[in-house]
Design a protein around this motif. Structure first.
Motif, PDB file in Angstrom:
ATOM      1  N   VAL A   1       0.842  -1.183   0.000  1.00 49.94           N
ATOM      2  CA  VAL A   1       0.000   0.000   0.000  1.00 49.94           C
ATOM      3  C   VAL A   1       0.882   1.240   0.000  1.00 49.94           C
ATOM      4  O   VAL A   1       1.785   1.377   0.833  1.00 49.94           O
ATOM      5  N   GLU A   2       0.639   2.134  -0.923  1.00 52.46           N
ATOM      6  CA  GLU A   2       1.503   3.306  -1.077  1.00 52.46           C
ATOM      7  C   GLU A   2       1.311   4.270   0.076  1.00 52.46           C
ATOM      8  O   GLU A   2       0.196   4.642   0.402  1.00 52.46           O
ATOM      9  N   SER A   3       2.379   4.630   0.703  1.00 56.92           N
ATOM     10  CA  SER A   3       2.319   5.594   1.788  1.00 56.92           C
ATOM     11  C   SER A   3       2.420   6.990   1.217  1.00 56.92           C
ATOM     12  O   SER A   3       2.725   7.190   0.048  1.00 56.92           O
ATOM     13  N   GLU A   4       2.168   7.974   2.077  1.00 54.70           N
ATOM     14  CA  GLU A   4       2.172   9.354   1.606  1.00 54.70           C
ATOM     15  C   GLU A   4       3.568   9.836   1.220  1.00 54.70           C
ATOM     16  O   GLU A   4       3.722  10.785   0.470  1.00 54.70           O
ATOM     17  N   GLU A   5       4.614   9.148   1.720  1.00 49.75           N
ATOM     18  CA  GLU A   5       5.969   9.545   1.359  1.00 49.75           C
ATOM     19  C   GLU A   5       6.494   8.776   0.149  1.00 49.75           C
ATOM     20  O   GLU A   5       7.608   9.014  -0.302  1.00 49.75           O
ATOM     21  N   SER A   6       5.737   7.803  -0.362  1.00 50.10           N
ATOM     22  CA  SER A   6       6.228   6.981  -1.455  1.00 50.10           C
ATOM     23  C   SER A   6       6.301   7.778  -2.749  1.00 50.10           C
ATOM     24  O   SER A   6       5.711   8.846  -2.874  1.00 50.10           O
ATOM     25  N   ASP A   7       7.032   7.218  -3.724  1.00 53.29           N
ATOM     26  CA  ASP A   7       7.210   7.905  -4.994  1.00 53.29           C
ATOM     27  C   ASP A   7       5.914   7.945  -5.779  1.00 53.29           C
ATOM     28  O   ASP A   7       5.075   7.050  -5.679  1.00 53.29           O
ATOM     29  N   VAL A   8       5.762   8.991  -6.563  1.00 56.49           N
ATOM     30  CA  VAL A   8       4.609   9.128  -7.439  1.00 56.49           C
ATOM     31  C   VAL A   8       4.903   8.384  -8.739  1.00 56.49           C
ATOM     32  O   VAL A   8       6.043   8.339  -9.196  1.00 56.49           O
ATOM     33  N   GLU A   9       3.882   7.785  -9.318  1.00 55.34           N
ATOM     34  CA  GLU A   9       4.063   7.104 -10.598  1.00 55.34           C
ATOM     35  C   GLU A   9       4.211   8.153 -11.700  1.00 55.34           C
ATOM     36  O   GLU A   9       3.286   8.913 -11.976  1.00 55.34           O
ATOM     37  N   LEU A  10       5.372   8.173 -12.330  1.00 58.69           N
ATOM     38  CA  LEU A  10       5.678   9.175 -13.346  1.00 58.69           C
ATOM     39  C   LEU A  10       6.048   8.497 -14.655  1.00 58.69           C
ATOM     40  O   LEU A  10       6.516   7.351 -14.674  1.00 58.69           O
ATOM     41  N   ASP A  11       5.831   9.229 -15.726  1.00 61.28           N
ATOM     42  CA  ASP A  11       6.259   8.761 -17.043  1.00 61.28           C
ATOM     43  C   ASP A  11       7.721   9.159 -17.226  1.00 61.28           C
ATOM     44  O   ASP A  11       8.055  10.324 -17.433  1.00 61.28           O
ATOM     45  N   MET A  12       8.612   8.177 -17.149  1.00 58.90           N
ATOM     46  CA  MET A  12      10.050   8.455 -17.193  1.00 58.90           C
ATOM     47  C   MET A  12      10.624   8.264 -18.599  1.00 58.90           C
ATOM     48  O   MET A  12      11.848   8.162 -18.752  1.00 58.90           O
ATOM     49  N   THR A  13       9.753   8.259 -19.586  1.00 57.37           N
ATOM     50  CA  THR A  13      10.235   8.107 -20.961  1.00 57.37           C
ATOM     51  C   THR A  13      11.166   9.260 -21.330  1.00 57.37           C
ATOM     52  O   THR A  13      10.850  10.425 -21.102  1.00 57.37           O
ATOM     53  N   GLY A  14      12.313   8.933 -21.907  1.00 59.37           N
ATOM     54  CA  GLY A  14      13.251   9.957 -22.360  1.00 59.37           C
ATOM     55  C   GLY A  14      14.269  10.392 -21.332  1.00 59.37           C
ATOM     56  O   GLY A  14      15.188  11.159 -21.647  1.00 59.37           O
ATOM     57  N   VAL A  15      14.136   9.915 -20.092  1.00 60.25           N
ATOM     58  CA  VAL A  15      15.104  10.283 -19.059  1.00 60.25           C
ATOM     59  C   VAL A  15      16.413   9.548 -19.319  1.00 60.25           C
ATOM     60  O   VAL A  15      16.417   8.353 -19.628  1.00 60.25           O
ATOM     61  N   VAL A  16      17.519  10.249 -19.212  1.00 62.27           N
ATOM     62  CA  VAL A  16      18.827   9.668 -19.517  1.00 62.27           C
ATOM     63  C   VAL A  16      19.666   9.554 -18.250  1.00 62.27           C
ATOM     64  O   VAL A  16      19.351  10.164 -17.224  1.00 62.27           O
ATOM     65  N   GLU A  17      20.733   8.765 -18.345  1.00 63.95           N
ATOM     66  CA  GLU A  17      21.674   8.664 -17.239  1.00 63.95           C
ATOM     67  C   GLU A  17      22.437   9.977 -17.110  1.00 63.95           C
ATOM     68  O   GLU A  17      22.858  10.563 -18.118  1.00 63.95           O
ATOM     69  N   PRO A  18      22.612  10.484 -15.901  1.00 64.30           N
ATOM     70  CA  PRO A  18      23.342  11.759 -15.742  1.00 64.30           C
ATOM     71  C   PRO A  18      24.793  11.611 -16.184  1.00 64.30           C
ATOM     72  O   PRO A  18      25.429  10.588 -15.953  1.00 64.30           O
ATOM     73  N   ASP A  19      25.284  12.650 -16.837  1.00 67.70           N
ATOM     74  CA  ASP A  19      26.668  12.636 -17.303  1.00 67.70           C
ATOM     75  C   ASP A  19      27.613  12.948 -16.158  1.00 67.70           C
ATOM     76  O   ASP A  19      27.227  13.542 -15.144  1.00 67.70           O
ATOM     77  N   LYS A  20      28.842  12.525 -16.306  1.00 70.22           N
ATOM     78  CA  LYS A  20      29.845  12.768 -15.280  1.00 70.22           C
ATOM     79  C   LYS A  20      30.261  14.238 -15.308  1.00 70.22           C
ATOM     80  O   LYS A  20      30.105  14.934 -16.302  1.00 70.22           O
ATOM     81  N   ASP A  21      30.772  14.677 -14.178  1.00 67.93           N
ATOM     82  CA  ASP A  21      31.225  16.070 -14.087  1.00 67.93           C
ATOM     83  C   ASP A  21      32.325  16.339 -15.117  1.00 67.93           C
ATOM     84  O   ASP A  21      33.259  15.552 -15.265  1.00 67.93           O
ATOM     85  N   GLU A  22      32.175  17.432 -15.814  1.00 68.13           N
ATOM     86  CA  GLU A  22      33.165  17.824 -16.808  1.00 68.13           C
ATOM     87  C   GLU A  22      33.548  19.283 -16.575  1.00 68.13           C
ATOM     88  O   GLU A  22      32.689  20.165 -16.578  1.00 68.13           O
ATOM     89  N   SER A  23      34.800  19.504 -16.302  1.00 68.87           N
ATOM     90  CA  SER A  23      35.272  20.846 -15.999  1.00 68.87           C
ATOM     91  C   SER A  23      35.556  21.597 -17.298  1.00 68.87           C
ATOM     92  O   SER A  23      36.409  21.190 -18.097  1.00 68.87           O
TER      93      SER A  23
END
Length: 388
Positions: free
Chosen positions: A82-104
């Motif tokens: 049962v989803e609690s009030e602090e649980s994550d919301v169901e979102l459409d994550m289509t198109g989300v990419v892996e974060p790139d590494k820090d580049e100076s």
């Protein structure tokens, strides 16, 4: 009972054994009770199969009762789903990419004024970068924008455009850094807001993306920025609603906790007040020697005391003071009452009672200096109050 070959105690033990077999039938299947099981079978009894206990491995089939017991905990196992009030919301994550590494990358010094020659050279590098970007040479565009930034580090647009090229290279984190730097130089740079909003969208930062793209469209409406805004709005709204719901419930919990603490404080205060009142009553109605609950009237069979309180005024005053010793203050200007109380104090002290429950009258006594100086003790004749 007389015809049985055993006594009452053995019969009680047998009854307890039968009850144990009813609640735990597998006892009958133990090797020690094989003789009893065989006897029951000889009588025509059917011994039900029972489930083996853990670790015994006797190969017996599980009974329906045991199966039902195994099934009972299942609802409890489902509860965490049962989803609690602090649980994550169901979102459409289509198109989300892996974060790139820090580049100076060189950022330059904001606010530094460039010479006209450097500005001209910077603009030339910018034009070359725009051409490289248009041809899909995104890394070349980044390098050219970097050269332009070194020449003219105060231009917010150069950081925003380099952020656009970094975005095309799949480096949204680097784009966010460049665009944030651009907005430090110019908070109203629509291009920086637009590309940073897109970068946040690719990182799954839905609320940040919606905020940046919304601001970008307010400053300088752009169809592409508006399209990106409509893309991130559903997820952003879900998160906003979720946060408001959570904050509302948290506020309700905090209110309930404050009410609980207030109620607890009131109850503790009431208990303390009741205890204090009870203590005052015990002190006001207690007997000599500090014994709680001492009854003054049990000692009023003294003839002198009886004679004294034939006076209605003294009797009423004594009753009032016995109820609450603090009421003695009302009589501090009444010489008759003061003198009577002094004599009563002497009577009780003489009886070894150590005073009259802590009542504040002279001798046991009035606060120093309170009221008139009480008259001296009357003569042995007791003319004042009849304590002869």
């Amino acid at each position: 009972m007389a015809n049985l070959p055993f006594g009452k105690e053995q019969l009680t033990q047998l009854r307890a054994f039968i009850n144990m077999c009813r609640t735990n039938p597998k006892i009958i299947k133990t090797a020690e009770l094989s003789f009893f099981r065989e006897y029951l079978e000889e009588l025509g009894a059917e011994i039900p199969e029972v489930a083996p206990t853990s670790g015994h491995g006797d190969g017996e089939m599980p009974s329906p009762t045991k199966e039902s017991k195994k099934a009972e905990p299942q609802p409890e196992q489902d509860e965490p789903k049962v989803e609690s009030e602090e649980s994550d919301v169901e979102l459409d994550m289509t198109g989300v990419v892996e974060p790139d590494k820090d580049e100076s990358l060189p950022m330059g010094e904001l606010g530094k004024e460039a010479s006209e020659e450097d500005i001209e050279k910077s603009n030339e590098k910018k034009r070359e970068a725009i051409s490289a970007y248009a041809e899909g040479e995104y890394q070349k565009a980044v390098d050219l924008y970097t050269e332009a930034i070194i020449l003219n580090s105060g231009s917010a647009l150069l950081y925003a455009k380099r952020g656009q090229a970094l975005l095309a290279l799949g480096k949204p984190n680097a784009c966010v850094r460049d665009c944030t730097h651009a907005l430090e130089a110019n908070p109203d740079c629509a291009a920086a807001l637009k590309f940073r909003g897109r970068a946040h969208r690719l990182l799954g930062h839905w609320e940040e993306a919606a905020s940046d793209l919304r601001d970008a469209c307010k400053i300088d409406f752009d169809e592409q920025a508006d399209e990106w805004l409509r893309e991130v709005t559903p997820n952003a709204r879900k998160l906003e609603e979720h946060r408001r719901k959570y904050e509302r419930k948290r506020a309700e919990r905090e209110l309930q906790e404050r009410l609980r603490r207030a109620k607890q404080a009131r109850e503790e205060h009431a208990k303390a007040s009741a205890a204090s009142q009870q203590q005052q009553q015990q002190q006001g109605g207690g007997g000599g020697g500090g014994s709680p609950g001492f009854d003054f009237y049990s000692l009023l069979n003294d003839p002198d005391i009886v004679e004294a309180f034939k006076d209605p005024e003294l009797a009423a005053a004594f009753r009032d003071i016995s109820t609450n010793p603090a009421n003695m203050v009302k009589y501090q200007n009444n010489p008759k009452v003061v003198a009577a109380m002094e004599k009563l104090t002497a009577k009780f002290s003489g009886a070894g009672l150590g005073g009259m429950g802590g009542m504040p009258f002279p001798g046991a006594g009035f606060p120093p200096g309170a009221g008139p100086t009480p008259p001296p003790p009357p003569s042995s004749s007791g003319d004042d109050v009849g304590l002869d």
